[in-house]
Design a protein around this motif. Structure first.
Motif, short mmCIF file in Angstrom:
data_model
loop_
_atom_site.label_atom_id
_atom_site.label_comp_id
_atom_site.label_asym_id
_atom_site.label_seq_id
_atom_site.Cartn_x
_atom_site.Cartn_y
_atom_site.Cartn_z
N GLN A 170 27.00 30.76 -15.12
CA GLN A 170 27.39 29.84 -16.17
C GLN A 170 27.16 30.46 -17.54
OE1 GLN A 170 24.82 26.48 -15.59
NE2 GLN A 170 23.21 27.32 -16.86
N ILE A 171 27.87 29.91 -18.50
CA ILE A 171 27.68 30.29 -19.90
C ILE A 171 27.30 29.00 -20.62
CG2 ILE A 171 28.78 31.20 -21.98
CD1 ILE A 171 30.86 32.52 -20.05
N THR A 172 26.09 28.94 -21.19
CA THR A 172 25.64 27.72 -21.86
C THR A 172 25.94 27.81 -23.35
OG1 THR A 172 23.92 27.43 -20.21
CG2 THR A 172 23.69 26.18 -22.25
N LEU A 173 26.60 26.78 -23.85
CA LEU A 173 26.96 26.73 -25.27
C LEU A 173 25.85 26.06 -26.07
CD1 LEU A 173 30.72 25.76 -24.96
CD2 LEU A 173 29.72 28.02 -25.22
N ILE A 174 26.01 26.03 -27.37
CA ILE A 174 25.00 25.49 -28.27
C ILE A 174 24.70 24.02 -27.99
CG2 ILE A 174 26.60 24.84 -30.11
CD1 ILE A 174 24.44 25.98 -32.06
N SER A 175 25.67 23.30 -27.44
CA SER A 175 25.47 21.88 -27.14
C SER A 175 24.53 21.66 -25.96
CB SER A 175 26.82 21.22 -26.83
OG SER A 175 27.38 21.82 -25.67
N GLY A 176 24.25 22.72 -25.20
CA GLY A 176 23.42 22.60 -24.01
C GLY A 176 24.22 22.35 -22.75
N VAL A 177 25.54 22.24 -22.89
CA VAL A 177 26.43 22.01 -21.75
C VAL A 177 27.01 23.36 -21.33
CG1 VAL A 177 28.53 20.85 -20.96
CG2 VAL A 177 26.98 19.69 -22.55
N PRO A 178 26.85 23.72 -20.05
CA PRO A 178 27.34 25.02 -19.60
C PRO A 178 28.82 25.01 -19.23
CG PRO A 178 26.20 23.93 -17.81
CD PRO A 178 26.08 23.04 -19.02
N ILE A 179 29.46 26.16 -19.42
CA ILE A 179 30.81 26.37 -18.89
C ILE A 179 30.61 26.85 -17.46
CG2 ILE A 179 32.91 27.76 -19.02
CD1 ILE A 179 32.40 28.02 -22.02
N THR A 180 31.17 26.12 -16.50
CA THR A 180 31.00 26.46 -15.10
C THR A 180 32.35 26.43 -14.38
OG1 THR A 180 30.77 24.24 -14.15
CG2 THR A 180 28.80 25.20 -15.17
N ALA A 181 32.37 26.96 -13.17
CA ALA A 181 33.58 26.91 -12.35
C ALA A 181 33.63 25.64 -11.52
CB ALA A 181 33.62 28.14 -11.44
N GLN A 182 32.59 24.82 -11.56
CA GLN A 182 32.54 23.65 -10.70
C GLN A 182 33.61 22.61 -11.02
OE1 GLN A 182 28.17 22.99 -10.87
NE2 GLN A 182 28.30 23.19 -8.64
N SER A 183 34.03 22.53 -12.27
CA SER A 183 35.08 21.57 -12.58
C SER A 183 36.40 21.95 -11.91
CB SER A 183 35.25 21.42 -14.10
OG SER A 183 35.49 22.66 -14.71
N LEU A 184 36.62 23.23 -11.65
CA LEU A 184 37.80 23.65 -10.87
C LEU A 184 37.70 23.07 -9.47
CD1 LEU A 184 40.38 25.26 -10.30
CD2 LEU A 184 38.92 27.25 -9.88
N GLY A 185 36.52 23.10 -8.87
CA GLY A 185 36.33 22.51 -7.55
C GLY A 185 36.60 21.02 -7.55
N LEU A 216 31.73 19.12 -30.35
CA LEU A 216 30.91 20.01 -29.53
C LEU A 216 31.62 20.41 -28.23
CD1 LEU A 216 27.37 18.39 -29.88
CD2 LEU A 216 28.13 20.57 -30.84
N ASN A 217 32.58 19.59 -27.79
CA ASN A 217 33.30 19.88 -26.55
C ASN A 217 34.49 20.83 -26.74
OD1 ASN A 217 31.76 18.38 -24.76
ND2 ASN A 217 32.87 16.50 -25.22
N THR A 218 34.92 21.04 -27.97
CA THR A 218 36.13 21.84 -28.18
C THR A 218 36.05 23.27 -27.63
OG1 THR A 218 35.44 22.36 -30.44
CG2 THR A 218 36.97 20.52 -30.15
N PRO A 219 34.89 23.93 -27.61
CA PRO A 219 34.87 25.28 -27.04
C PRO A 219 35.21 25.34 -25.55
CG PRO A 219 32.91 24.91 -28.37
CD PRO A 219 33.61 23.60 -28.25
N PHE A 220 35.14 24.21 -24.87
CA PHE A 220 35.41 24.16 -23.43
C PHE A 220 36.90 24.09 -23.11
CE2 PHE A 220 31.21 22.18 -23.93
CZ PHE A 220 30.47 22.96 -23.06
N LEU A 221 37.71 23.68 -24.07
CA LEU A 221 39.12 23.41 -23.80
C LEU A 221 39.88 24.61 -23.23
CD1 LEU A 221 40.23 21.03 -26.66
CD2 LEU A 221 40.27 20.59 -24.21
N ALA A 222 39.72 25.78 -23.82
CA ALA A 222 40.48 26.94 -23.35
C ALA A 222 40.17 27.24 -21.89
CB ALA A 222 40.18 28.15 -24.23
N GLY A 223 38.90 27.26 -21.54
CA GLY A 223 38.52 27.52 -20.16
C GLY A 223 39.00 26.45 -19.20
#
Length: 180
Positions: free
Chosen positions: A23-38, A146-153
């Motif tokens: 995972q990659i954790t952003l400043i918000s404390g919410v990680p970018i993960t592959a689990q949402s693909l699942g 805070l959620n905008t960095p997640f959109l591209a992924g």
């Protein structure tokens, strides 16, 4: 019945396995993960009801303490963190993604992409933003920012969900339960 239980368990396991991707954790404390693909694939492949059940099974195991969330997190304590809204949004996302694939007679890949956008981005972000706002004591617009960095992924994951679902439909049409 037995086949359905097996499919639900396999897709719950898929979400868990995708948690092993670093995972990659952003400043918000919410990680970018592959689990949402699942989560998206649960809906697009299994359909609304079974997809949501697979996600609920996964979340039950997490709440029981199994460290299945990305980064080895588990237990009821995860509901006190900034990811609570996303966790709550997982079954909603799978249900909506599956519902779109079930009801919309567009080509499978297009329907899976659209369902993944509706469930995996729109619904999940709505839940996630509310959760972040509550836990981090932010306004909804601040939490949304805070959620905008997640959109591209997440857009990449929706494309992957569409491609994977379409590929499965071509190779094993009977395996795609979202299209009876």
């Amino acid at each position: 019945m037995e086949r359905s239980v097996t499919q639900i368990a396999l897709f719950a396991a898929l979400i868990a396995v995708l948690g092993l991707v670093p995972q990659i954790t952003l400043i918000s404390g919410v990680p970018i993960t592959a689990q949402s693909l699942g989560v998206m694939l649960c809906g697009t492949v299994l359909g609304a009801r079974k997809g949501a059940l697979a996600v609920l099974l996964f979340l039950l195991l997490v709440m029981l303490g199994l460290p299945l969330l990305s980064g080895g997190r588990g237990g009821i304590g995860v509901l006190a963190g900034p990811t609570v809204g996303f966790i709550v949004g997982f079954p909603v996302a799978a249900f909506l993604a599956g519902l779109v694939v079930e009801k919309w007679r567009a080509p499978v890949g297009v329907a899976a992409f659209a369902g993944s956008v509706l469930g995996g981005i729109v619904a999940m972000y709505a839940c996630g933003t509310v959760g972040m706002a509550l836990v981090l004591d932010k306004t909804l617009p601040e939490a949304a920012l805070l959620n905008t960095p997640f959109l591209a992924g997440d857009l990449i994951k929706t494309v992957l969900a569409g491609l994977i679902t379409n590929g499965l439909a071509r190779v094993r049409p009977g395996a795609l339960l979202s299209r009876p």
